[in-house]
Structure formats: structure tokens, C-alpha cells
Write an enzyme that holds these catalytic residues in place. Structure first.
Site, PDB file in Angstrom:
ATOM      1  N   PHE A 237       2.628   9.799   9.549  1.00  0.00           N
ATOM      2  CA  PHE A 237       1.640   9.805  10.626  1.00  0.00           C
ATOM      3  C   PHE A 237       0.536   8.811  10.311  1.00  0.00           C
ATOM      4  O   PHE A 237       0.308   8.453   9.159  1.00  0.00           O
ATOM      5  CB  PHE A 237       1.052  11.221  10.785  1.00  0.00           C
ATOM      6  CG  PHE A 237       1.279  11.812  12.155  1.00  0.00           C
ATOM      7  CD1 PHE A 237       2.535  12.241  12.547  1.00  0.00           C
ATOM      8  CD2 PHE A 237       0.240  11.931  13.065  1.00  0.00           C
ATOM      9  CE1 PHE A 237       2.754  12.802  13.794  1.00  0.00           C
ATOM     10  CE2 PHE A 237       0.440  12.480  14.306  1.00  0.00           C
ATOM     11  CZ  PHE A 237       1.704  12.912  14.686  1.00  0.00           C
TER      12      PHE A 237
ATOM     13  N   GLN B 273     -12.579  10.855  19.654  1.00  0.00           N
ATOM     14  CA  GLN B 273     -11.361  10.102  19.377  1.00  0.00           C
ATOM     15  C   GLN B 273     -10.619   9.785  20.665  1.00  0.00           C
ATOM     16  O   GLN B 273     -10.368  10.677  21.482  1.00  0.00           O
ATOM     17  CB  GLN B 273     -10.447  10.904  18.464  1.00  0.00           C
ATOM     18  CG  GLN B 273      -9.176  10.146  18.094  1.00  0.00           C
ATOM     19  CD  GLN B 273      -8.441  10.858  16.985  1.00  0.00           C
ATOM     20  OE1 GLN B 273      -7.607  11.720  17.237  1.00  0.00           O
ATOM     21  NE2 GLN B 273      -8.750  10.518  15.759  1.00  0.00           N
TER      22      GLN B 273
ATOM     23  N   HIS C  83      -7.108   8.757  21.789  1.00  0.00           N
ATOM     24  CA  HIS C  83      -5.741   8.672  21.275  1.00  0.00           C
ATOM     25  C   HIS C  83      -5.124   7.376  21.788  1.00  0.00           C
ATOM     26  O   HIS C  83      -5.242   7.053  22.973  1.00  0.00           O
ATOM     27  CB  HIS C  83      -4.914   9.872  21.744  1.00  0.00           C
ATOM     28  CG  HIS C  83      -3.657  10.066  20.960  1.00  0.00           C
ATOM     29  ND1 HIS C  83      -2.583   9.199  21.051  1.00  0.00           N
ATOM     30  CD2 HIS C  83      -3.300  11.018  20.063  1.00  0.00           C
ATOM     31  CE1 HIS C  83      -1.633   9.612  20.236  1.00  0.00           C
ATOM     32  NE2 HIS C  83      -2.035  10.724  19.622  1.00  0.00           N
TER      33      HIS C  83
ATOM     34  N   LEU D 219      -0.488  13.012  26.946  1.00  0.00           N
ATOM     35  CA  LEU D 219      -0.332  12.586  25.564  1.00  0.00           C
ATOM     36  C   LEU D 219       1.107  12.223  25.194  1.00  0.00           C
ATOM     37  O   LEU D 219       2.047  12.941  25.523  1.00  0.00           O
ATOM     38  CB  LEU D 219      -0.800  13.716  24.635  1.00  0.00           C
ATOM     39  CG  LEU D 219      -0.668  13.461  23.136  1.00  0.00           C
ATOM     40  CD1 LEU D 219      -1.572  12.318  22.699  1.00  0.00           C
ATOM     41  CD2 LEU D 219      -1.014  14.728  22.354  1.00  0.00           C
TER      42      LEU D 219
ATOM     43  N   GLU E 171       1.598  10.783  18.350  1.00  0.00           N
ATOM     44  CA  GLU E 171       1.672   9.776  17.297  1.00  0.00           C
ATOM     45  C   GLU E 171       2.978   9.899  16.517  1.00  0.00           C
ATOM     46  O   GLU E 171       3.407   8.965  15.845  1.00  0.00           O
ATOM     47  CB  GLU E 171       0.477   9.994  16.358  1.00  0.00           C
ATOM     48  CG  GLU E 171       0.177   8.855  15.428  1.00  0.00           C
ATOM     49  CD  GLU E 171      -1.166   9.073  14.759  1.00  0.00           C
ATOM     50  OE1 GLU E 171      -1.239   8.868  13.546  1.00  0.00           O
ATOM     51  OE2 GLU E 171      -2.135   9.434  15.446  1.00  0.00           O
TER      52      GLU E 171
ATOM     53  N   ARG F 168      -6.184   6.289  14.148  1.00  0.00           N
ATOM     54  CA  ARG F 168      -6.194   6.248  15.611  1.00  0.00           C
ATOM     55  C   ARG F 168      -7.277   5.351  16.186  1.00  0.00           C
ATOM     56  O   ARG F 168      -7.059   4.673  17.180  1.00  0.00           O
ATOM     57  CB  ARG F 168      -6.342   7.673  16.148  1.00  0.00           C
ATOM     58  CG  ARG F 168      -5.085   8.491  15.952  1.00  0.00           C
ATOM     59  CD  ARG F 168      -5.258   9.909  16.433  1.00  0.00           C
ATOM     60  NE  ARG F 168      -3.992  10.625  16.331  1.00  0.00           N
ATOM     61  CZ  ARG F 168      -3.840  11.907  16.608  1.00  0.00           C
ATOM     62  NH1 ARG F 168      -4.879  12.620  16.997  1.00  0.00           N
ATOM     63  NH2 ARG F 168      -2.658  12.492  16.495  1.00  0.00           N
TER      64      ARG F 168
ATOM     65  N   HIS G  53      -9.242  12.109  23.586  1.00  0.00           N
ATOM     66  CA  HIS G  53      -8.314  13.099  23.029  1.00  0.00           C
ATOM     67  C   HIS G  53      -8.988  14.215  22.241  1.00  0.00           C
ATOM     68  O   HIS G  53      -8.612  15.366  22.371  1.00  0.00           O
ATOM     69  CB  HIS G  53      -7.323  12.364  22.120  1.00  0.00           C
ATOM     70  CG  HIS G  53      -6.287  13.232  21.491  1.00  0.00           C
ATOM     71  ND1 HIS G  53      -5.395  13.972  22.238  1.00  0.00           N
ATOM     72  CD2 HIS G  53      -5.989  13.480  20.179  1.00  0.00           C
ATOM     73  CE1 HIS G  53      -4.570  14.633  21.416  1.00  0.00           C
ATOM     74  NE2 HIS G  53      -4.932  14.367  20.166  1.00  0.00           N
TER      75      HIS G  53
ATOM     76  N   ARG H  19     -10.791  11.470  13.166  1.00  0.00           N
ATOM     77  CA  ARG H  19      -9.818  12.432  12.639  1.00  0.00           C
ATOM     78  C   ARG H  19      -8.452  11.792  12.458  1.00  0.00           C
ATOM     79  O   ARG H  19      -7.985  11.064  13.330  1.00  0.00           O
ATOM     80  CB  ARG H  19      -9.695  13.628  13.593  1.00  0.00           C
ATOM     81  CG  ARG H  19      -8.597  14.602  13.171  1.00  0.00           C
ATOM     82  CD  ARG H  19      -8.512  15.786  14.099  1.00  0.00           C
ATOM     83  NE  ARG H  19      -8.022  15.477  15.434  1.00  0.00           N
ATOM     84  CZ  ARG H  19      -6.744  15.264  15.757  1.00  0.00           C
ATOM     85  NH1 ARG H  19      -5.806  15.265  14.814  1.00  0.00           N
ATOM     86  NH2 ARG H  19      -6.397  15.036  17.001  1.00  0.00           N
TER      87      ARG H  19
END
Length: 597
Positions: A119, A240, A242, A252, A255, A286, A353, A398
Site C-alpha cells: 500500500f 486527505q 484520495h 472510491l 489504493e 496519498r 476522503h 494518513r
């Protein structure tokens, strides 16, 4: 008017991952527990989490918690508190294995161990190459997690109040929290939930933005309630975006798609992330990926007739891999983008996000506020966990899959703190103030009696467009200044919203108007905190923050290595230092460095 009062040892607001994990901890300890939720627990927004939960199990590649801690501190752009981060990453393996024992159906390796995928921002050996750290159940990890924990709560006799909306915190003259007022959505009646301990697990507030991956229920209710009750909000400038929301829809695309080998391409088919993050490429953090995508679009290399998005390409993966590891993503892509990702790339664009800031807490889940010379004094009887809380483990940005880890670790931790407090210090309920429900009743009465007022829909839309325009992926000095004035005007309009339907039963118009009160608090906190922070850090990037030797990438550690605290009353700002010291004496602090991938 007599207000019904329900007495519990513990009242938890929110039945997503954090709320269910906290409830499990206190219910299994024998405490009488009520959980309030606007929706059935398994419909909470945690259900939308796709990619996985981070833990350094090392099932696929070598890993350890030290590397996870380094990645999290680096990902936070050094705004994360290192004691809380150490606590979280050390607890990761424990809470994931615990969840597995609750019946969570993780994907498996041939050996029978939990499958893990790479990730963004998660690396091996302090940044050398991607590490497989995300424990996944295909691309429906949150869905599986909620069901596993809900079933466990049913076994533990947790009492759920489904389709109830918490309205306001109840505090006494000592400042202690004694529970909440809440409205039963079916009848429109206001009740009091009187508790020895109150835990907020109300999730995020992504609906302050026009384009968001968040569900319509994500209206910052806990954050808004805390702000109105005089609790400051921490680090609300950090949101954040995304990188991969479906272009035009905002839905969404996990990721995990890039974790499985997906590649971002511009109009000419170039894998452009090689230019921005030569080591981790599409698996950079991100905020870096989002800004890279926006830069490609702004410089004319976007795709489509309007050149307003880029493409996420997994056509090189086998259909079998896509169907096994990303079945939900294929379904989303077909439904919302009209594209089968087995045959063609998915059009994607950065979308709001996740809320990095929130109600200030420590790693025990206790809500902490400044008092006198102290910056972190616990509020009696008040705890928070999950996205509504700010521990602060995410800092300015994050890492993907740390959100599900956050809600498991701090949901459990807040529950443990409550059990320790109530079992170690048995006591009766503190008496309710005589005016416990007055604020909530006054808010509802205003809506019922308002004439010639503003449309809730139009005020909410004005707020969302203001936030999208003035506090997006890139932030500009003049736009931020104008944004502060605009959001204040919108907040004034929100004071005179009117609903045409005055009925009690299932009045969704009333619910939306009450939710708007919470969204407005979050929007003000975000815009005012962002305008005041004169640097670039993580997800907060200003055009006037210069890249020099003293301020790498515009980050000013001399003046801005500190947490923002915003107070609703007077839109006042205060600050407190970042904790750069880990919990354990034998763990080294992760030193400040330039953040590159």
C-alpha cells in the site's frame, strides 16, 4: 415538558468500526452499554473501506513495527505524535489477530496465513522498497470487519439504538461529560442518555466538500457536538484527498488497486508517477500522488474531452487476479464509470476522503483539552476514537490502511480506559444539570418556528462549493483569505435555515438541518485553521510556502511544528507542541528529515 432519560454505564455514539470495537470492550467487561447510530451498524461508513488494515505480520515480505512506525511518522510529515504512533503500530498485530479470531474472513495465502498486499507509503527497511503490510478481505475489508464485530457485540448483549441521532453533549459545571441528548428519528422525540462515560465514534465529515468519497451520513456530528460544547478541534486544516475517486462520481477506487499492480497514466499513456516519486512510484503516499495527478491535469496532460482526469490502468493484470482480489472495484467501475477495468483503464481524479484532525485525544482515547498551563488535561467522562478523534497518529497525512488500524486500536484503547476507570473507581451517575436538554430543544424549536428562512440544501451547497474552491488539494494565500470570509457568511446563513416539513415522524428534512449545524462547525474550523498555517505540510500545501534549505518543500519546522486548536467561540486559535518522543525509553525518536518517496 418531560424528557425521557435512559441510564447506562457507557453511551457510545456511532456504530462504525471504532464504536463497535469500543462497545465490545466495555460490554464484555459487564458494563451496561448503549450504542446510538443514525443507521444500522453494518451500514456505517466503515463498510466502504476497501483495501485493508495495516499490521507488520510479515506474512509475505519481511516486516516489523519499527518500519511501520517510521512510515507513519514520515507519512504524517512529522506532525504525528510519536508516543501514540508507537502505541498504534505495536498493537497492530494483536488487534488484527484478535479480529481474525472474531471470525473476520481475511484472504489467505496458500500457507493459510493472512494475505497481505502493498500500500502507498508503506515501505521495507526504512523506505527501500514497498512492503506487503495490508491485511485484506478482497476489496471489501471494511464490510467484513463490521459484520464480524457486530455479531460479536450481539453475543456480548450490547444494546443498540438504531436510527437515533445524537444532538448535543451534556456537561456539568465541572466540565465533565454526563452523556448526550438524542433524537429518535422515527418519532422526532428528544431523549437524554445519561452515562458515567461517553465515547464518540462518529466518523468523519467529508461532506463539507462538494466532491467526496464519504457517505451522506458523514456529517461530522461528534466533532460538531464537541465544538459547540467548548471542546477545541485539533489540526482541522489537514484533509486527505484520495488520489482515485471515479471521475465525475467521487466513488472510491481503493489504493489496493495500485497495491495489486495498478498504474496511473496521463493522456499520452505515460506512467507519470516515475517523475514525482522515483522509488515508490504509484505507491507513494496519498497526498504526493494526489498533487502529482492535479499537476498533470493542470499542465494539460489530463485525459478525456475536458482533460480533467487521469487513468488507472490494470488491464495488464490477469482477469483472474482482478476477479479474485478486486471484484468490488470492477463492479464500481462498470456502474459508475461505464468501464470494465479488465478491458480499459478507469478514469480517476483526487476526491476528499479523510479527516486527519478531530477531537483531541491521547493514546488512551481520553479527550484532552488545555487547562491553565497544561495543554492536555483529560475531560471527565469523555472519550473518542476513530476518524472523529485526533490522537494524533496521522498528523498532516494518513497512510492508507492506517485508518482501519486506528479505529481498531483506539476503539479498543478507549474501551479499556473506560473499563479501568469505572471498574477501578465504582461510582453513581453524577446528577444531570437542570437544563440538560435545553440547547437541543432550542435548536429544534428554531427549525419548527423559522419563517422566511434559508434553504438547507442551498446553504449546504454554498458551504461545499466554498470548501472545494478555497481549501482543496492546492491552497493559495488569496483564496484562503477569501475563503475565511465566505465560510463565515455561510455560517450566518445556516443560523436561519428553514424546513417546510414541520412533522415529527421520519422528518429527514429536520435531520439534514441538524446535520448542517455540525458540518458548518467543521467547515469553519478547517478554513480558519488552514488560512492561519503559513507553511506546506502533508496534505496542506500553500503556493506561498517556499522550498528552501530551512523549509524543505515549504515545511517550516521552526515555526509550525505544532498542532492547531480551533475553538468555535470567537473562532479562536491556539496551538500545542507535537510530541516527538516515543512512549518507550528504549525507542529512538524519528528525526526530522525531508520527505521524499
Amino acid at each position: 415538558m418531560t424528557i425521557p432519560v435512559h441510564k447506562y454505564d457507557v453511551v457510545i455514539v456511532g456504530a462504525g468500526g471504532a464504536g463497535l470495537r469500543a462497545a465490545l470492550q466495555v460490554s464484555e467487561a459487564g458494563l451496561k452499554t448503549a450504542v446510538l447510530s443514525k443507521v444500522f451498524p453494518t451500514r456505517s461508513h466503515t463498510v466502504a473501506a476497501q483495501g485493508g488494515v495495516a499490521a507488520s505480520l510479515g506474512n509475505v515480505t519481511e516486516d516489523n513495527w519499527h518500519w511501520h512506525m517510521y512510515d507513519t511518522v514520515k507519512g504524517s510529515d512529522w506532525l504525528g505524535d510519536q508516543d501514540a504512533i508507537e502505541f498504534m503500530v505495536k498493537k497492530a498485530n494483536e488487534v488484527v489477530v484478535e479480529l481474525e479470531h472474531f471470525g473476520m474472513p481475511f484472504d489467505r495465502l496458500d500457507s493459510g496465513k493472512i494475505y497481505q498486499r502493498p500500500f502507498g507509503g508503506h515501505s521495507q527497511n526504512y523506505g527501500e522498497k514497498p512492503v506487503n503490510r495490508s491485511c485484506a478481505a478482497a476489496d471489501r475489508t471494511g464490510h467484513a470487519m463490521l459484520h464480524a464485530m457486530y455479531q460479536r457485540n450481539v453475543k456480548a448483549n450490547t444494546q443498540f439504538f438504531v436510527e437515533w441521532m445524537a444532538l448535543d453533549l451534556i456537561r456539568d459545571e465541572d466540565g465533565d461529560v454526563l452523556g448526550v441528548t438524542a433524537m429518535e428519528m422515527e418519532t422526532g422525540e428528544v431523549h437524554i442518555f445519561h452515562a458515567k462515560a461517553t465515547i464518540f465514534a462518529t466518523g468523519g465529515a467529508g461532506r463539507i466538500y462538494y466532491s467526496s468519497t464519504n457517505a451522506f451520513i458523514n456529517t461530522g456530528d461528534g466533532v460538531g457536538m464537541a465544538a459547540r460544547a467548548g471542546i477545541p478541534l485539533e489540526d482541522m486544516e489537514f484533509w486527505q484527498f484520495h488520489p482515485t475517486g471515479v471521475a465525475g462520481a467521487g466513488v472510491l477506487i481503493t489504493e489496493g488497486v495500485r497495491g495489486e499492480g495498478g498504474i496511473l497514466r496521463n493522456a499520452s499513456g505515460e506512467r507519470f508517477m516515475e517523475r514525482y516519486a522515483p522509488n515508490l512510484k504509484d505507491l507513494a503516499s496519498r497526498d504526493v500522488v494526489s498533487r502529482s495527478m492535479v499537476t498533470e491535469i493542470n499542465e494539460g496532460r489530463g485525459c478525456g474531452p475536458d482533460k480533467d482526469h487521469v487513468l488507472l490502468d490494470i488491464t495488464h493484470l490477469s482477469p483472474e487476479t482482478i476477479m479474485k482480489r478486486l471484484p468490488g472495484i470492477r463492479e464500481i467501475s462498470i456502474q459508475f464509470a461505464g468501464v470494465d477495468p479488465i478491458k480499459a483503464p478507469i478514469p480517476v481524479v483526487p476526491t476528499c476522503h479523510y479527516q486527519m484532525g478531530g477531537i483531541p485525544t491521547n493514546y488512551k482515547g481520553q479527550v484532552i483539552v488545555p487547562k491553565g498551563d497544561e495543554k492536555s488535561v483529560p475531560v471527565g467522562g469523555f472519550y473518542a476514537a476513530g476518524e472523529c478523534a485526533c490522537a494524533s497518529v496521522h498528523g498532516a497525512n494518513r497512510l492508507g490502511t492506517n485508518s482501519l488500524l486506528d479505529l481498531l486500536v483506539f476503539g479498543k484503547s478507549s474501551g479499556e480506559s473506560v473499563v479501568e476507570d469505572l471498574k477501578g473507581n465504582p461510582r453513581a451517575h453524577k446528577p444531570l444539570p437542570a437544563n440538560a436538554a435545553d440547547v437541543s430543544l432550542a435548536r429544534i424549536a428554531r427549525l419548527d418556528n423559522q419563517k422566511n428562512g434559508e434553504s438547507v440544501h442551498e446553504v449546504r451547497l454554498a458551504m461545499q462549493r466554498t470548501m472545494q474552491k478555497h481549501a482543496g488539494v492546492f491552497r493559495f494565500n488569496d483564496l484562503l483569505k477569501a475563503g475565511v470570509e465566505e465560510i463565515k457568511k455561510v455560517a450566518e446563513r445556516a443560523k436561519t435555515t428553514e424546513i417546510k416539513d414541520k412533522s415529527k415522524v421520519w422528518n429527514t428534512a429536520r435531520t439534514e438541518a441538524l446535520e448542517l449545524d455540525n458540518l458548518i462547525e467543521v467547515a469553519k474550523a478547517t478554513m480558519i485553521s488552514a488560512e492561519a498555517r503559513k507553511e506546506s505540510r502533508g496534505a496542506h500545501v500553500r503556493d506561498d510556502a517556499l522550498d528552501t534549505a530551512e523549509t524543505p518543500a515549504g515545511r517550516d519546522d521552526k515555526n509550525w511544528l505544532k498542532h492547531t486548536l480551533w475553538y468555535s467561540e470567537g473562532n479562536r486559535l491556539d496551538y500545542k507542541p507535537v510530541n516527538l518522543q516515543p512512549m518507550s525509553a528504549d525507542v529512538e525518536s524519528i528525526a526530522l528529515a525531508k520527505r521524499t518517496y
